[in-house]
Write an enzyme that holds these catalytic residues in place. Structure first.
Site, PDB file in Angstrom:
ATOM      1  N   SER A 177       0.785  -1.249   0.000  1.00  0.00           N
ATOM      2  CA  SER A 177       0.000   0.000   0.000  1.00  0.00           C
ATOM      3  C   SER A 177       0.813   1.293   0.000  1.00  0.00           C
ATOM      4  O   SER A 177       0.245   2.352  -0.244  1.00  0.00           O
ATOM      5  CB  SER A 177      -0.937   0.027   1.206  1.00  0.00           C
ATOM      6  OG  SER A 177      -2.212  -0.362   0.794  1.00  0.00           O
ATOM      7  N   LYS A 198       0.523   3.527  -2.999  1.00  0.00           N
ATOM      8  CA  LYS A 198      -0.652   4.372  -3.274  1.00  0.00           C
ATOM      9  C   LYS A 198      -0.295   5.854  -3.326  1.00  0.00           C
ATOM     10  O   LYS A 198      -0.950   6.620  -4.031  1.00  0.00           O
ATOM     11  CB  LYS A 198      -1.736   4.121  -2.204  1.00  0.00           C
ATOM     12  CG  LYS A 198      -2.362   2.709  -2.310  1.00  0.00           C
ATOM     13  CD  LYS A 198      -3.365   2.443  -1.206  1.00  0.00           C
ATOM     14  CE  LYS A 198      -4.253   1.238  -1.442  1.00  0.00           C
ATOM     15  NZ  LYS A 198      -3.767  -0.062  -1.018  1.00  0.00           N
ATOM     16  N   VAL A 244       0.918  -3.515   3.946  1.00  0.00           N
ATOM     17  CA  VAL A 244       0.815  -4.769   4.705  1.00  0.00           C
ATOM     18  C   VAL A 244       2.076  -5.632   4.631  1.00  0.00           C
ATOM     19  O   VAL A 244       2.177  -6.650   5.305  1.00  0.00           O
ATOM     20  CB  VAL A 244      -0.428  -5.606   4.290  1.00  0.00           C
ATOM     21  CG1 VAL A 244      -1.710  -4.898   4.660  1.00  0.00           C
ATOM     22  CG2 VAL A 244      -0.389  -5.973   2.820  1.00  0.00           C
TER      23      VAL A 244
END
Ligand code: GLU
Length: 317
Positions: free
Chosen positions: A65, A68, A262
């Protein structure tokens, strides 16, 4: 207040390592395994280009992530704020990062923000380019400029796993298509999203992303790659939504913009001061690295980095 030094950073790593025992390594991500249970690495780069690194700082892990924020920067550069936030919201979300139910509210058919999966898939659908290949190459080349690392690549094994285990993300994307939110090709948006998640980096690379945000968005040759107002937007969204549904906790306890993944990666940016990259795979139930989270809290406190602290305003009589 303590002073940042190599010795101090070694100590901070040792103090934070035991928190890894409170987390679990997410299964199904190639390259992460139980041998990494005690792993903790960090790199800090100050805006004066001083580099401090400690622990397993050079062990690469997939971005997951943390990718992003690069996608958001690229979409803002391609389309501007108004267009991007027609597609995705800018509000924090209390649910988990891959929540479907949050998309169902008739009042809010847009994903809550660009840091949750649905929001990042929508943002990926905006990135310019004729083909997925083309769009990903633009993404990778932007990331290589930011990190000053031309060797960064997508990890093919991680990418295959993202595709294979991507049922939830597919559901999110098709749901967004059904509500008319995602108007470009769904499979292409997903493919780009999976590729972005699969680039592996070490803590130095993660720190350089934080530094880029902290130091005005310049490449090493001094070219400005993104306007200041976009950097402000990205840092504000990281602050309110970057640490999953523990973002409020991190805003209070750390007090500078961070984004986690994660895989146990964390990118932090202390505006005007430093970029920080942390790698430590065991994560808590919300998705944040346990030892990494402990480390950034400690650094914030010891080095007085909290942006909301009046004690950080120097030279005031
Ligand atoms: N590949 C994971 C997913 O898309 C990444 C999630 C994350 O790091 O938050 O669900």
């Amino acid at each position: 207040m303590k002073k940042l030094s190599h010795e101090y950073l070694e100590e901070a790593i040792e103090d934070s390592k035991p928190y890894a025992a409170n987390g679990e390594i997410k299964p199904g991500i190639p390259g992460l395994d139980e041998t990494m249970r005690d792993m903790l690495g960090v790199t800090i780069i100050t805006t004066d280009s001083e580099i401090y690194k400690s622990g397993e700082w050079d062990t690469p892990i997939p971005m997951q992530s943390t990718s992003k924020i690069i996608g958001l920067m690229l979409a803002l550069r391609d389309f501007g704020k108004e267009r991007v936030f027609q597609t995705v919201g800018m509000e924090p979300m209390g649910d988990f990062f891959n929540s479907i139910s949050s998309l169902e509210s008739p009042a809010n058919q847009k994903p809550f923000n660009p840091m949750v999966n649905a929001g990042a898939i929508s943002v990926a659908s905006l990135i310019k380019g004729q083909t997925v290949e083309n769009r990903f190459n633009r993404y990778l080349s932007f990331l290589r400029d930011i990190t000053e690392n031309n060797e960064l690549e997508m990890d093919q094994e991680v990418y295959e796993a993202e595709k294979k285990n991507g049922a939830r993300n597919r559901s999110l994307a098709y749901f967004l298509q059904s509500t008319g939110t995602l108007v470009t090709n769904v499979e292409e948006a997903l493919d780009l999203y999976f590729r972005m998640n699969s680039i592996s980096m070490n803590s130095m690379d993660f720190a350089r992303v934080g530094l880029f945000l902290a130091r005005g968005g310049y490449d090493p040759d001094g070219n400005k790659l993104i306007p200041d107002h976009h950097l402000r937007t990205v840092k504000a969204i990281m602050m309110t939504s970057g640490m999953y549904n523990a973002s409020g906790h991190y805003a209070v306890e750390v007090g500078f913009p961070c984004k986690s993944g994660v895989s146990g990666s964390i990118i932090c940016s202390v505006p005007g001061v430093m970029g920080m990259g942390v790698v430590s795979p065991p994560i808590d139930s919300k998705g944040n690295s346990t030892a990494g989270g402990a480390l950034i809290k400690k650094l914030s406190q010891d080095l007085q980095l909290n942006m909301f602290g009046i004690e950080n305003i120097k030279d005031v009589d």
